[in-house]
Design an enzyme around this catalytic site. Structure first.
Site, PDB file in Angstrom:
ATOM      1  N   GLU A   1       0.668  -1.170  -0.423  1.00  0.00           N
ATOM      2  CA  GLU A   1       0.012   0.202  -0.044  1.00  0.00           C
ATOM      3  C   GLU A   1       0.705   1.227  -0.056  1.00  0.00           C
ATOM      4  O   GLU A   1       0.901   1.728   0.672  1.00  0.00           O
ATOM      5  CB  GLU A   1      -0.994   0.048   1.602  1.00  0.00           C
ATOM      6  CG  GLU A   1      -1.986  -1.046   1.527  1.00  0.00           C
ATOM      7  CD  GLU A   1      -2.841  -0.917   2.473  1.00  0.00           C
ATOM      8  OE1 GLU A   1      -3.131  -0.263   2.920  1.00  0.00           O
ATOM      9  OE2 GLU A   1      -4.255  -1.670   2.243  1.00  0.00           O
TER      10      GLU A   1
ATOM     11  N   GLU B   1      -5.418  -8.785   1.445  1.00  0.00           N
ATOM     12  CA  GLU B   1      -5.888  -8.578   2.185  1.00  0.00           C
ATOM     13  C   GLU B   1      -7.962  -8.563   1.571  1.00  0.00           C
ATOM     14  O   GLU B   1      -7.717  -7.451   1.118  1.00  0.00           O
ATOM     15  CB  GLU B   1      -5.110  -7.173   2.958  1.00  0.00           C
ATOM     16  CG  GLU B   1      -4.238  -7.520   3.222  1.00  0.00           C
ATOM     17  CD  GLU B   1      -3.600  -5.839   4.303  1.00  0.00           C
ATOM     18  OE1 GLU B   1      -4.344  -5.040   4.393  1.00  0.00           O
ATOM     19  OE2 GLU B   1      -2.130  -5.858   4.091  1.00  0.00           O
TER      20      GLU B   1
HETATM   21  C1  FCB Z   1      -4.816  -2.340   5.794  1.00  0.00           C
HETATM   22  C2  FCB Z   1      -3.003  -2.432   6.025  1.00  0.00           C
HETATM   23  C3  FCB Z   1      -3.066  -4.022   7.505  1.00  0.00           C
HETATM   24  C4  FCB Z   1      -4.413  -3.647   7.895  1.00  0.00           C
HETATM   25  C5  FCB Z   1      -5.713  -3.372   7.380  1.00  0.00           C
HETATM   26  C6  FCB Z   1      -6.577  -3.551   8.022  1.00  0.00           C
HETATM   27  O1  FCB Z   1      -4.432  -0.918   5.416  1.00  0.00           O
HETATM   28  O2  FCB Z   1      -2.306  -3.080   4.566  1.00  0.00           O
HETATM   29  O3  FCB Z   1      -1.865  -3.322   7.727  1.00  0.00           O
HETATM   30  O4  FCB Z   1      -4.317  -2.103   9.195  1.00  0.00           O
HETATM   31  O5  FCB Z   1      -5.650  -2.057   6.475  1.00  0.00           O
END
Ligand code: FCB
Length: 448
Positions: free
Chosen positions: A172, A358
């Site tokens: 990110e 994620e």
């Molecule tokens: C993302 C992050 C991860 C976690 C999630 C909820 O932005 O990559 O580390 O904090 O959000």
């Protein structure tokens, strides 16, 4: 996409991997152990007022000590893949130069433990824990940090490249740049657009340099980057609101996708940012746009916006969709958005392969008297997003893995321990781990 059920297992091709993700600072603890150097997150977390509950990652889930138990837990949940991050300050305590072999030893044990259990490792090289020495020398606002990152990436590759096939450079870059340098909610805690754009550019440049260096070191490794993506929809049909949604998309999504895949910054956003841009050298964009073997997407929610001329660019104000379920992060559960981002990125940018790096939800979980953790909202969230993946696959999107955020409850950055994202509940006082009902359902789905 409303029925509360998992998709058909057969909707996922053979070889598709289901797993979970974590990051170093959020779970490891042991911040002073075995030669780890400090990172800017250690300093940020220890600055009064920066973390909602006054906590830090000093202990977190004590994963640095309990990694074996955690690997067994993953195995018992049938996980096929695990995404973790390597802590740069464990490997190079000063950011560059002096190598700390004990740091690499830890990740080597972890990787070997995953492989022994038949779990495919996904390594991320930078999940926000920048060594403090580099932070004090300008952090990501300095071009030197980009080359230091490439040097670090090669060191890790040299040790683990024979066992880890799937790599991501950055997690990110958008969040690193904007939340850390414009919103002030993450390290280094700045609120400055010029610093933000400089950090964003040098993060991307660091990614490109690392890609080149890693490719040279290990030509067969699968290399890529993880982006947080967010679809923007207009909360009103009017053209001004549609345009605001497009501008917000430019800042959040295209500002990172376009340089990576097209070697250019999007012109509409660039026009708004022109006065604040860092020096971009003639070769930078070509360096950034290295061919990727795969692209990881972090997807949580959408932005539903109205045009708001009182705000700075992109002049978009997020609206709450009251009818929808919201997690304790106040993020709307919008499953359609994952399908939209997967199909759009496939259509417009055509990465060779995509994986969900994620996806998950924080809920107010607790261990009931009978020892169970009931989390129906998380289960619904995962089911719906898996159905979105199945739909995208059916339309030809080359998706090959889905990783839940997160394996276990952990240190949620500026919100400390107030947000529980885990498949596994963690009682921080006793460090007891309890798989939630959603984890058991996910495990059964994987096995089915
Ligand atoms: C993302 C992050 C991860 C976690 C999630 C909820 O932005 O990559 O580390 O904090 O959000």
């Amino acid at each position: 996409m409303t029925a509360d059920r998992f998709p058909e297992r057969s909707a996922f091709p053979p070889g598709f991997l289901f797993g979970a993700a974590t990051s170093a600072y959020q779970i490891e603890g042991a911040v002073e152990q075995d030669g780890r150097g400090p990172s800017w997150w250690d300093r940020f977390a220890h600055t009064p007022g920066c973390i909602r509950d006054g906590s830090s990652g000093d202990q977190a889930c004590e994963h640095y000590q309990r990694w074996r138990e955690d690997l067994d837990l993953m195995h018992s949940l049938n996980l096929q893949a695990y995404r973790f991050s390597v802590a740069w300050p464990r490997v190079l305590p000063d950011g560059r130069g002096r190598l700390n072999p004990a740091g690499l030893d830890f990740y080597e044990r972890l990787v070997d433990g995953l492989l022994e259990r038949g779990i495919v490792p996904y390594a991320t090289l930078y999940h926000w824990d920048l060594p403090l020495t580099l932070a004090d020398a300008g952090g990501w606002q300095s071009r030197d940090t980009s080359s230091a990152f490439a040097d670090y990436a090669v060191q890790v590759m040299r040790r683990l490249g024979d066992r880890v096939a799937r790599w991501s450079t950055l997690n990110e870059p958008r969040c690193s740049a904007y939340v850390g340098h414009l919103e002030g909610r993450h390290a280094p805690g700045l609120r400055d657009l010029r610093a933000t754009l400089s950090a964003a550019h040098h993060l991307l440049l660091g990614h490109g340099l690392a890609m080149q260096a890693m490719r040279a070191e290990s030509p067969s490794a699968q290399l890529g980057i993880v982006l947080d993506v967010k679809p923007y929809t207009a909360a009103d049909e009017g053209a001004v609101h549609q345009q605001a949604a497009w501008r917000a998309d430019g800042v959040f999504n295209r500002w990172f996708l376009d340089p990576l895949f097209r070697a250019e910054y999007p012109t509409d956003v660039l026009a708004a940012y022109a006065a604040h841009m860092p020096d971009v050298l003639a070769t930078d964009l070509a360096t950034i746009a290295q061919p990727l073997d795969h692209l990881g997407l972090n997807y949580y929610t959408r932005g539903h916006v109205l045009h708001d001329p009182s705000r700075p660019f992109p002049q978009a104000a997020e609206q709450r969709v009251n009818a929808a379920h919201h997690s304790t992060m106040e993020w709307e559960d919008w499953q359609e958005g994952l399908y939209r981002m997967l199909t759009r990125i496939h259509r417009e940018y055509a990465p060779k392969a995509l994986f969900v790096a994620e996806n998950g939800a924080a809920e107010p979980d607790r261990v009931d008297a009978d020892g169970r953790v009931r989390d129906p909202d998380r289960q619904r969230y995962l089911q719906g997003h898996l159905r979105a993946c199945a739909k995208a696959l059916a339309e030809g999107v080359p998706l090959d893995a889905y990783l839940v955020w997160s394996l276990m409850d952990n240190f949620e950055w500026g919100r400390g321990y107030t947000q529980r994202f885990g498949l596994v509940h963690v009682d921080y006082a006793s460090q007891r781990r309890t798989p939630k009902e959603s984890a058991l359902a996910y495990a059964a789905f994987i096995r089915s």
